[in-house]
Design a protein around this motif. Structure first.
Motif, PDB file in Angstrom:
ATOM      1  N   PRO A 270       0.828  -1.210   0.000  1.00  0.00           N
ATOM      2  CA  PRO A 270       0.000   0.000   0.000  1.00  0.00           C
ATOM      3  C   PRO A 270       0.869   1.270   0.000  1.00  0.00           C
ATOM      4  CG  PRO A 270       0.114  -0.913   2.210  1.00  0.00           C
ATOM      5  CD  PRO A 270       0.875  -1.847   1.334  1.00  0.00           C
ATOM      6  N   THR A 271       0.320   2.277  -0.631  1.00  0.00           N
ATOM      7  CA  THR A 271       0.935   3.615  -0.543  1.00  0.00           C
ATOM      8  C   THR A 271       0.166   4.371   0.524  1.00  0.00           C
ATOM      9  OG1 THR A 271       1.454   3.540  -2.887  1.00  0.00           O
ATOM     10  CG2 THR A 271       1.503   5.699  -1.834  1.00  0.00           C
ATOM     11  N   VAL A 272       0.854   4.649   1.614  1.00  0.00           N
ATOM     12  CA  VAL A 272       0.175   5.195   2.799  1.00  0.00           C
ATOM     13  C   VAL A 272       0.471   6.687   2.923  1.00  0.00           C
ATOM     14  CG1 VAL A 272      -0.104   5.010   5.279  1.00  0.00           C
ATOM     15  CG2 VAL A 272       0.410   2.950   3.912  1.00  0.00           C
ATOM     16  N   THR A 273      -0.568   7.446   3.138  1.00  0.00           N
ATOM     17  CA  THR A 273      -0.418   8.893   3.346  1.00  0.00           C
ATOM     18  C   THR A 273      -1.183   9.287   4.597  1.00  0.00           C
ATOM     19  OG1 THR A 273      -0.342   9.266   0.968  1.00  0.00           O
ATOM     20  CG2 THR A 273      -0.754  11.189   2.346  1.00  0.00           C
TER      21      THR A 273
ATOM     22  N   GLU B 100      -2.573  19.028  -0.835  1.00  0.00           N
ATOM     23  CA  GLU B 100      -1.129  18.833  -1.045  1.00  0.00           C
ATOM     24  C   GLU B 100      -0.711  17.405  -0.675  1.00  0.00           C
ATOM     25  OE1 GLU B 100      -0.637  21.837   2.136  1.00  0.00           O
ATOM     26  OE2 GLU B 100       1.073  20.609   2.712  1.00  0.00           O
ATOM     27  N   HIS B 101      -1.490  16.779   0.224  1.00  0.00           N
ATOM     28  CA  HIS B 101      -1.131  15.425   0.633  1.00  0.00           C
ATOM     29  C   HIS B 101      -1.691  14.371  -0.312  1.00  0.00           C
ATOM     30  CE1 HIS B 101       0.340  16.950   4.453  1.00  0.00           C
ATOM     31  NE2 HIS B 101      -0.771  17.667   4.552  1.00  0.00           N
ATOM     32  N   LEU B 102      -2.569  14.835  -1.195  1.00  0.00           N
ATOM     33  CA  LEU B 102      -3.279  13.871  -2.028  1.00  0.00           C
ATOM     34  C   LEU B 102      -2.746  13.916  -3.437  1.00  0.00           C
ATOM     35  CD1 LEU B 102      -6.856  14.825  -0.758  1.00  0.00           C
ATOM     36  CD2 LEU B 102      -5.443  12.889  -0.018  1.00  0.00           C
TER      37      LEU B 102
ATOM     38  N   ILE C  76      -5.995   8.711   7.355  1.00  0.00           N
ATOM     39  CA  ILE C  76      -5.005   7.839   6.710  1.00  0.00           C
ATOM     40  C   ILE C  76      -5.589   7.424   5.383  1.00  0.00           C
ATOM     41  CG2 ILE C  76      -3.898   5.586   6.750  1.00  0.00           C
ATOM     42  CD1 ILE C  76      -3.713   5.809   9.725  1.00  0.00           C
ATOM     43  N   VAL C  77      -4.807   7.623   4.344  1.00  0.00           N
ATOM     44  CA  VAL C  77      -5.230   7.227   3.008  1.00  0.00           C
ATOM     45  C   VAL C  77      -4.214   6.217   2.523  1.00  0.00           C
ATOM     46  CG1 VAL C  77      -5.658   8.015   0.674  1.00  0.00           C
ATOM     47  CG2 VAL C  77      -6.254   9.480   2.598  1.00  0.00           C
TER      48      VAL C  77
END
Lengths: 804, 369
Positions: free
Chosen positions: B83-86, B100-102, B170-171
């Motif tokens: 997973p790519t976690v942000t 900006e985080h997306l 958390i995305v």
């Protein structure tokens, strides 16, 4: 039912989100967000219709998501044409629904604005819903158009405000309130110039802020109205003076009306022209000063006025005019500023040192650039004169103008320029003055030379004055000796005596002087040293002018400096020597006339009388002892000799009158007439002489005036040919013109041709003899400044009128 | 998918996490945990940081494992793709922008699914969801919900390898295809009423009347229940509000608090000017809705690796003993079902809008690669 109601409700909720927001983008985003949320759509876009040269293009204004054309929805984008040739037909086809690659979409018209695109994956879009969106789309289109117009207006306003603020000239936006100019906005330049920032200025009366206090009736007002008050409703351009930060400035006030009839408003610009006006004033002042300089009566006055001009116009504290003095062989101060006088204890020096910047400037005839600091101290007068910078300007061949500053001030470009302008004017004025003074001096020298009795006196008179009136200190005159064929020295000036113990003799071929005399041409030699024809090329004289004095000799003016003489000097020397030649001739002629006069006097006084006495005596003797018929001949001889005697007497009288032509004295007319009557009554006992004295004036006249009066009275009797007693009546009276003697006779009247003597003075008229008496009258009247008037009517009446 | 349930959580869970992470086919961990004090401990954070694979995890009132929900322990699922976690911080900051985080939802050739967990007590969740939708559109399936506990204050309830956080989202995106079903089953009772005054989740007046007065009147008119301030929370479990959408179920808004001025606070914003209705639910309709959500997710999808089920805790509180039927309705599948009882749900179905739901059942079928 509820579905329908729910649809209406949802559409209503969407409409709540449609309306102008802060920006066009926010307007579109808020509306699109509501469309998508409420309709459960997944993509939306609003595109603006843009007219191009090729047709119509649709450009995205807002989209949800940010880039809806990526991914699966690129198919929707493909449904929107990039360029539409027939936009009307395209719009007619809307709304357009479709499905491409599992994506359902709908293109809807935003009237007068652009396109709305909605789409979703999966289920097709509900046609009823799409149809129901039409009024919402209209609302959205209106909102977008409103924002577009607002945005454009805002951009224009921002552009305008950007330009307004960026302008380097002070700008003010003024609105009229109760007839007063109230500030709405000012730019940075306004604040910098007038010292009033925008927050402080806004809302205040413009004229309160910048009108000078003492300017109740300023030069820019018309009927008491300041430019800022009358600028409403018209484009105005007017020069004004306004208070700036700590000063008063000149401005060109320009206004442009903006706003409407309801709200009068203008934009005013103040273009500063203070420097130009100051420059103009300086030029005007310079013009006035140069007028003064040009009208200076002599070189000293010109120099004084030059210093005054420097102080008034340029404002430089240290200034001096130095003129070249051939005697000192240096640049001597003629006029200095007060500051410089104080600095040099009223004793500014003479510039003799050829190595100074001042001399270089004089010799090169080019202004010396501003010298600074240390060099100034070395090259300007007075060790104590502390100058920061200086400039030296040549005044043609006359000298130099020196300007210098002190106390850390420096001559700027404008000062230097004005210095050049001024020096050019001063040079012109000095040229004129030198010419006028020189010619006047030549005239004076000539007049003095004319009074000389001999050539030597003439030469000495001229040479005595040459060093002082014409600045030719080293001068000498040579006279031609035709027998020895050489030029012998006659005299030289005193300064020349100090240099030359002996004056040389010039012979053919040994000098430039002989060449000048021989050629009859003036020679100006700028450099003697090395000159092949110079008498002494190694001597102290480095330059000279040698001018022939006709056949008399030559005059030489020399200088120990090379190139010391100017064309004007040459012209003056030439004029002087021409005049000296005339004077020399006059001296010769005068000598001859004196001799002739002496001879004539002797002849008239002695020789002729003696002979006539002899002739008359012998004739009387012969008459007594000759035949009757020969006695008339003897009588004729006696008569003729008496006539000759009379003529000789006239001639003596005429000579005496002419010799004394310059003399005058106070003469009583009454006494003159009475004396004349006494003489004539005795001479002509047959005649009747009457006198009336209505007044007894005294006039300034020739001392021999009585001869004229006697002659006129005598003519009344001598030429009376009528058969009655000659009567001569003399009246002395005062007229409007002046004292008058009137002599009237009852004779036949004087012939008209006799009166010609008063116009013609040629000797041929006197040969007839009868004119001598009238000539005498004419000359005596002329020497006495009296007028003579003849009237012929029942005799002759003559009026001798003297000035008041 | 490697799925384990551990009866303990927090630091007690660490060995399980390490064990699953160490397996060769595991590229990431999905951890659905119940509350534990040690979750917010330094040692737990340290343990997370030391894991070899990315972790996405949250604390929920209950977790679902193989047809059961429990208030104990945690469910750990090993993901077969990395997973790519942000982490998106400061979710409650109204002035902040989270875009900006997306990353943008740029097209990929591989289907992606995103797990999105938010701190349920953050105040700008819907703004965040909107930004998420603006960035991604429907390029990814999104499934998730609100983490935390029913206590009113926010506590650290989300964790990744970077630590345990609160007031955040958390995305995590995974290269896994999925299919989503979203249904709630609540039904119309009365309305619509116009929201005449509201601010975010606080509903002040309906048709210019205090919202509580209107609500009470409607509820009492439609049942035998007397509504008081004291029993409001209990009553509200049965009578949520619904915001209309066309061509879709209403979006439920769950009121949970009444204030002295007669205003009500809901989980999620209630936009002023819009219309809401009062809904009620029958256990059968709710259970049917959950079943329907499962069918929407799994139908036509043969190769399902696992089923992820996020169901609103308030549905469990409402259904009480009948909640087992709802779980069973979702579990009617051969694939393992894991999930959590969330405080608010987040989902789209790659068709319509991405929304934040209340009292809704969200079922996601994760496909085999």
């Amino acid at each position: 039912m509820r579905d329908g109601q729910e649809r209406i409700q949802v559409l209503y909720e969407i409409s709540l989100a449609i309306g102008p927001a802060e920006t066009l983008e926010q307007t579109v985003d808020r509306a699109l967000s509501s469309y998508l949320k409420k309709l459960d759509y997944s993509v939306g876009a609003v595109l603006e219709r843009v007219e191009t040269s090729a047709g119509v293009r649709y450009e995205a204004v807002g989209t949800i998501p940010t880039d809806p054309w990526d991914g699966a929805f690129h198919t929707v984008r493909d449904q929107i044409p990039d360029e539409v040739d027939n936009d009307a037909a395209f719009r007619e086809s809307l709304p357009r629904t479709g499905r491409a690659e599992s994506v359902s979409y709908c293109l809807m018209d935003l009237p007068e604005y652009g396109l709305l695109v909605l789409g979703r994956r999966g289920a097709e879009l509900d046609a009823q819903t799409i149809s129901a969106l039409t009024p919402l789309n209209q609302k959205l289109a209106d909102a977008c158009e409103t924002k577009r117009v607002e945005t454009r207006l805002r951009e224009e306003r921002n552009r305008f405000e950007g330009v307004f603020d960026a302008m380097t000239e002070p700008l003010v936006n003024v609105i009229e309130e109760d007839g007063e100019p109230i500030i709405r906005d000012v730019n940075d330049a306004f604040e910098k110039t007038f010292g009033c920032a925008e927050p402080t200025a806004r809302g205040r009366r413009l004229t309160d802020l910048i009108m000078p206090e003492a300017d109740a009736q300023s030069s820019d007002t018309t009927a008491g109205e300041a430019a800022e008050r009358v600028a409403f409703g018209q484009s105005l351009s007017r020069e004004v003076r306004r208070s700036t930060q700590g000063d008063i400035g000149d401005f060109l006030f320009r206004s442009v009306p903006v706003g409407t009839e309801a709200a009068r408003e203008y934009i005013g610009m103040y273009v500063e022209v203070t420097d130009e006006r100051d420059r103009q004033r300086t030029f005007e002042q310079l013009y006035r000063e140069t007028e003064q300089i040009l009208s200076g009566e002599d070189r000293a006055a010109i120099c004084e006025r030059t210093i005054a001009a420097v102080e008034e116009v340029i404002g430089v504290p240290l200034a001096a005019v130095h003129l070249y003095d051939r005697t000192e062989e240096g640049l001597t101060p003629i006029a200095t500023s007060e500051c410089l006088s104080e600095a040099t204890d009223d004793w500014p020096p003479v510039y003799s040192d050829r190595g100074t910047a001042v001399w270089e400037t004089y010799q090169c005839d080019e202004p010396t650039p501003v010298i600074d600091g240390k060099l100034v101290a070395e090259q300007l007068p007075g060790e104590d004169v502390l100058a920061e910078s200086a400039a030296v300007y040549p005044l043609s061949t006359h000298g130099v103008l020196v300007l210098a500053t002190k106390d850390r001030e420096v001559l700027d470009g404008a000062d230097y320029f004005f210095g050049r302008l001024l020096s050019a004017t001063v040079a012109t004025a000095l040229d004129r003055a030198r010419r006028e003074q020189g010619l006047a001096a030549v005239r004076d020298v000539t007049q003095e030379a004319l009074t000389a009795e001999t050539h030597e006196q003439m030469a000495e008179a001229a040479l005595e004055r040459l060093p002082y009136v014409l600045d030719f200190p080293l001068s000498a005159i040579w006279e031609y000796d035709p027998i020895e064929e050489q030029l012998n020295p006659v005299a030289q000036t005193e300064p020349a005596d100090a240099i030359f113990e002996e004056i040389p003799v010039f012979e053919p071929g040994n000098s430039i002087a002989w060449q000048a005399f021989d050629d009859g041409e003036i020679k100006l030699v700028s450099q003697i040293t090395g000159h092949a024809d110079a008498y002494d090329s190694d001597g102290p004289i480095e330059s000279e002018i040698i001018s022939p004095i006709g056949e008399f000799g030559v005059l030489s003016a020399g200088s120990t400096r090379e190139e010391s003489f100017t064309p004007l000097d040459r012209q003056l020397i030439e004029t002087l020597t021409a005049n000296l030649r005339t004077a020399a001739r006059l001296i010769d002629r005068r000598k001859d006339l004196r001799l002739l006069d002496q001879i004539l006097a002797r002849i008239l006084r002695h020789n002729l009388r003696n002979k006539l006495t002899t002739i008359q005596g012998n004739a009387e003797y012969i008459r007594d002892s000759t035949a009757e018929e020969l006695r008339p001949m003897v009588d004729n001889i006696v008569k003729a000799s008496r006539k000759i005697e009379q003529t000789a007497e006239h001639a003596r009288e005429m000579r005496a009158v002419v010799n004394d032509s310059e003399e005058t004295s106070e003469v009583s007319l009454r006494r003159t007439v009475e004396q004349s009557l006494e003489e004539l009554r005795s001479e002509f006992p047959a005649g009747e002489f009457r006198a009336t004295f209505e007044s007894s004036p005294t006039v300034v006249a020739h001392p021999n005036l009585a001869a004229a009066v006697r002659q006129l009275m005598r003519n009344g009797v001598e030429h009376h040919t009528l058969d009655r007693q000659p009567v001569v009546e003399v009246t002395v009276l005062e007229t409007d013109v002046g004292p008058t003697v009137e002599i009237a006779d009852n004779g036949p009247g004087i012939p008209e041709h006799e009166l010609g003597i008063f116009e013609m003075e040629a000797e041929s008229d006197l040969q007839h003899g009868s004119g001598a008496g009238l000539w005498l009258v004419d000359r005596l009247a002329d020497y006495s400044n009296a007028s003579v008037e003849f009237t012929v009517e029942d005799g002759t009446a003559v009026r001798l009128t003297f000035p008041q | 998918m490697n799925i384990r349930h551990h009866s303990e959580t927090g630091t007690e869970l660490v060995p399980t996490l390490q064990s699953v992470a160490a397996e060769s086919a595991v590229e990431g961990l999905l951890v659905l945990s119940t509350p534990a004090e040690t979750i917010a401990s330094t040692s737990f954070e340290t343990a997370l940081a030391e894991l070899e694979v990315p972790v996405i995890g949250g604390v929920f009132p209950e977790v679902v494992h193989l047809g059961d929900s429990t208030e104990q322990g945690a469910v750990v699922a090993g993901l077969s793709t990395r997973p790519t976690v942000t982490v998106v911080p400061k979710l409650s900051d109204p002035t902040g922008s989270h875009s900006e985080h997306l990353d943008s939802g740029s097209s990929t050739e591989v289907d992606e699914t995103a797990f999105v967990f938010v701190d349920a007590h953050a105040t700008e969740i819907e703004s965040f969801i909107d930004e998420l939708f603006r960035s991604w559109g429907v390029e990814r399936n999104v499934i998730g919900g609100g983490a935390g506990t029913l206590a009113e204050e926010s506590q650290p309830c989300l964790f990744t390898r970077d630590g345990v956080v609160s007031d955040s989202a958390i995305v995590a995106t995974v290269d896994l295809a999925s299919s989503i079903g979203v249904r709630h089953g609540w039904q119309y009772v009365d309305g619509p009423f116009r929201v005449t005054d509201s601010e975010g989740p606080r509903l002040r007046t309906l048709d210019d009347e205090p919202a509580y007065d209107v609500y009470r009147r409607v509820v009492e008119a439609n049942g035998e229940t007397e509504v008081t301030v004291d029993n409001f929370f209990e009553v509200a479990k049965s009578f949520p509000f619904g915001i209309s959408q066309l061509n879709a179920e209403k979006i439920v808004r769950d009121p949970f608090k009444v204030h002295d001025d007669g205003s009500l606070t809901c989980f999620g914003d209630v936009p002023e000017g819009e219309f809401i209705s009062v809904l009620e639910g029958e256990p059968d309709s709710l259970i049917d809705a959950a079943r329907g959500a499962r069918e929407d997710a799994i139908s036509d999808q043969a190769e399902v690796e696992a089923v992820v089920f996020f169901d609103c805790i308030s549905r469990a509180l409402y259904l009480q003993s009948a909640f087992g039927s709802e779980l069973a309705a979702v579990d009617e599948t051969s694939e393992p079902v894991i999930g959590a009882l969330t405080i608010g749900e987040i989902a789209n179905d790659r068709e319509g809008h991405l929304d934040y739901f209340n009292k809704t059942a969200v079922v996601g079928a994760l496909m085999e690669r």
